[in-house]
Design a protein around this motif. Structure first.
Motif, mmCIF file in Angstrom:
data_model
loop_
_atom_site.group_PDB
_atom_site.id
_atom_site.type_symbol
_atom_site.label_atom_id
_atom_site.label_comp_id
_atom_site.label_asym_id
_atom_site.label_seq_id
_atom_site.Cartn_x
_atom_site.Cartn_y
_atom_site.Cartn_z
ATOM 1 N N PRO A 155 0.819 -1.225 0.000
ATOM 2 C CA PRO A 155 0.000 0.000 0.000
ATOM 3 C C PRO A 155 0.846 1.267 0.000
ATOM 4 O O PRO A 155 2.043 1.249 0.327
ATOM 5 N N GLY A 156 0.182 2.375 -0.342
ATOM 6 C CA GLY A 156 0.792 3.680 -0.180
ATOM 7 C C GLY A 156 0.783 4.081 1.290
ATOM 8 O O GLY A 156 0.361 3.313 2.173
ATOM 9 N N ALA A 157 1.217 5.287 1.569
ATOM 10 C CA ALA A 157 1.314 5.762 2.955
ATOM 11 C C ALA A 157 -0.035 6.251 3.463
ATOM 12 O O ALA A 157 -0.759 6.934 2.742
ATOM 13 N N PRO A 158 -0.396 5.932 4.714
ATOM 14 C CA PRO A 158 -1.579 6.547 5.324
ATOM 15 C C PRO A 158 -1.406 8.058 5.399
ATOM 16 O O PRO A 158 -0.280 8.577 5.357
ATOM 17 N N THR A 159 -2.507 8.770 5.523
ATOM 18 C CA THR A 159 -2.464 10.233 5.569
ATOM 19 C C THR A 159 -3.184 10.733 6.822
ATOM 20 O O THR A 159 -3.817 9.967 7.547
ATOM 21 N N SER B 162 -5.949 8.334 8.221
ATOM 22 C CA SER B 162 -6.799 7.960 7.089
ATOM 23 C C SER B 162 -6.138 6.866 6.274
ATOM 24 O O SER B 162 -4.906 6.832 6.136
ATOM 25 N N GLN B 163 -6.960 5.988 5.731
ATOM 26 C CA GLN B 163 -6.453 4.901 4.896
ATOM 27 C C GLN B 163 -5.725 5.467 3.687
ATOM 28 O O GLN B 163 -6.138 6.485 3.130
ATOM 29 N N PRO B 164 -4.628 4.834 3.251
ATOM 30 C CA PRO B 164 -3.946 5.334 2.049
ATOM 31 C C PRO B 164 -4.863 5.284 0.836
ATOM 32 O O PRO B 164 -5.712 4.390 0.716
ATOM 33 N N GLY C 15 3.599 -1.283 3.551
ATOM 34 C CA GLY C 15 3.734 -0.153 2.638
ATOM 35 C C GLY C 15 4.582 0.961 3.215
ATOM 36 O O GLY C 15 5.276 0.796 4.229
ATOM 37 N N SER C 16 4.523 2.107 2.584
ATOM 38 C CA SER C 16 5.304 3.268 3.009
ATOM 39 C C SER C 16 4.727 3.848 4.301
ATOM 40 O O SER C 16 3.516 3.828 4.518
ATOM 41 N N TYR C 17 5.627 4.383 5.129
ATOM 42 C CA TYR C 17 5.175 5.030 6.361
ATOM 43 C C TYR C 17 4.677 6.444 6.077
ATOM 44 O O TYR C 17 5.157 7.116 5.162
ATOM 45 N N SER C 18 3.728 6.867 6.893
ATOM 46 C CA SER C 18 3.199 8.226 6.813
ATOM 47 C C SER C 18 4.250 9.220 7.277
ATOM 48 O O SER C 18 5.286 8.850 7.843
ATOM 49 N N SER C 19 3.984 10.491 7.042
ATOM 50 C CA SER C 19 4.784 11.531 7.677
ATOM 51 C C SER C 19 4.579 11.419 9.182
ATOM 52 O O SER C 19 3.522 10.989 9.643
ATOM 53 N N SER C 20 5.578 11.806 9.948
ATOM 54 C CA SER C 20 5.470 11.665 11.401
ATOM 55 C C SER C 20 4.700 12.844 12.005
ATOM 56 O O SER C 20 4.643 13.934 11.430
ATOM 57 N N LYS D 70 4.578 7.403 13.536
ATOM 58 C CA LYS D 70 4.316 7.208 12.112
ATOM 59 C C LYS D 70 3.605 5.873 11.938
ATOM 60 O O LYS D 70 3.720 4.972 12.782
ATOM 61 N N VAL D 71 2.863 5.740 10.833
ATOM 62 C CA VAL D 71 2.003 4.580 10.615
ATOM 63 C C VAL D 71 2.172 4.085 9.182
ATOM 64 O O VAL D 71 2.300 4.891 8.248
ATOM 65 N N ALA D 72 2.156 2.762 9.012
ATOM 66 C CA ALA D 72 2.208 2.156 7.677
ATOM 67 C C ALA D 72 1.111 1.107 7.561
ATOM 68 O O ALA D 72 0.779 0.422 8.538
#
Length: 265
Positions: free
Chosen positions: A89-93, A110-112, A171-176, A161-163
């Motif tokens: 997956p992409g990064a959560p937002t 929020s879900q990626p 997937g990629s981690y979100s911005s912290s 941060k969340v992935a």
């Protein structure tokens, strides 16, 4: 789900029609050629291209036409069917944190937008006190878009941060994002009479490094307390002046950090 799925295509014209080729038009179809979509890739005479924005778990066929100054030539034969496979997956937002106590911070996100074409089954949550070295929070398996991170140290600034995870992996981690836990109450508060109108107070700071100020309150009946206006300071002592002579006073102190005011001593 549409994401950043890609398919690389070789392009090789049989003839340029006697005039230099200036571009190639690429079209793709996910319904065996019943309908076609033109891939917007700008202008290029390269004989290869990577088609993006496709849908995971979907098969596509492709065709290509060369363009010269006279127009667009005939399209090539259709390619063999190509299956775009799922990815991570992409990064959560929209990750945000809310302080709950001296040892708990709640997170929501929020879900990626790009699930990688596969169902998200879990989220990995990491935390750090320096935004460099990270620890994974053990919270079991859950596709919930929120979590309570517990067992934290009081009066400490944390980064989170969340992935998202699916069957293909993490997937990629979100911005912290960052938030401090609340401070515990200061301890060992004591007062010493300096004069008939002033008293010196001292106390022991709570553990942690996030304290930015102290709130001091006083009372003459131990019921109704007034706040001392003493500016901003992390000093663990203060001399209060302007008090009434021959008056018993009660005092209490609380530490303050970016999360708010902690418990009073």
């Amino acid at each position: 789900m549409t994401g950043v799925q890609t398919c690389a295509l070789p392009i090789s014209p049989a003839s340029n029609g006697g005039t230099s080729i200036t571009d190639y038009v690429i079209q793709y179809s996910s319904n065996s050629g019943s309908t076609w979509t033109t891939f917007a890739d700008g202008t290029s005479t390269s004989t290869s291209a990577t088609v993006t924005g496709l849908t995971s778990n979907t098969s596509y066929i492709f065709k290509v036409a060369a363009v010269n100054s006279l127009g667009t030539g005939a399209y090539s034969s259709n390619s063999a069917s190509v299956l775009v496979r799922p990815t991570t997956p992409g990064a959560p937002t929209a990750l945000s944190a809310t302080v709950v106590s001296t040892s708990q911070i709640d997170l929501t996100w929020s879900q990626p937008s790009d699930t990688g074409g596969s169902t998200i089954t879990d989220y990995a949550i990491q935390y750090s006190t320096d935004n460099t070295t990270w620890t994974t929070f053990s919270d079991g398996t859950s596709a919930s878009l929120s979590a309570s991170v517990t067992g934290l140290s009081s009066n400490t600034l944390y980064y989170f941060k969340v992935a998202a995870l699916n069957a293909q992996g993490t997937g990629s981690y979100s911005s912290s994002t960052s938030k401090a836990t609340l401070p515990n109450a200061p301890t060992a508060l004591s007062g010493t009479t300096v004069s008939n109108t002033s008293i010196s107070l001292s106390w022991t700071a709570p553990t942690g490094t996030a304290t930015s100020d102290y709130e001091i309150k006083y009372s003459s009946d131990n019921i109704t307390f007034n706040t001392v206006t003493d500016g901003v300071s992390t000093s663990t002592s203060v001399t209060l002046t302007g008090l009434s002579a021959n008056q018993m006073y009660y005092f209490k102190v609380a530490a303050i950090n970016s999360a708010g005011t902690g418990a009073f001593s």
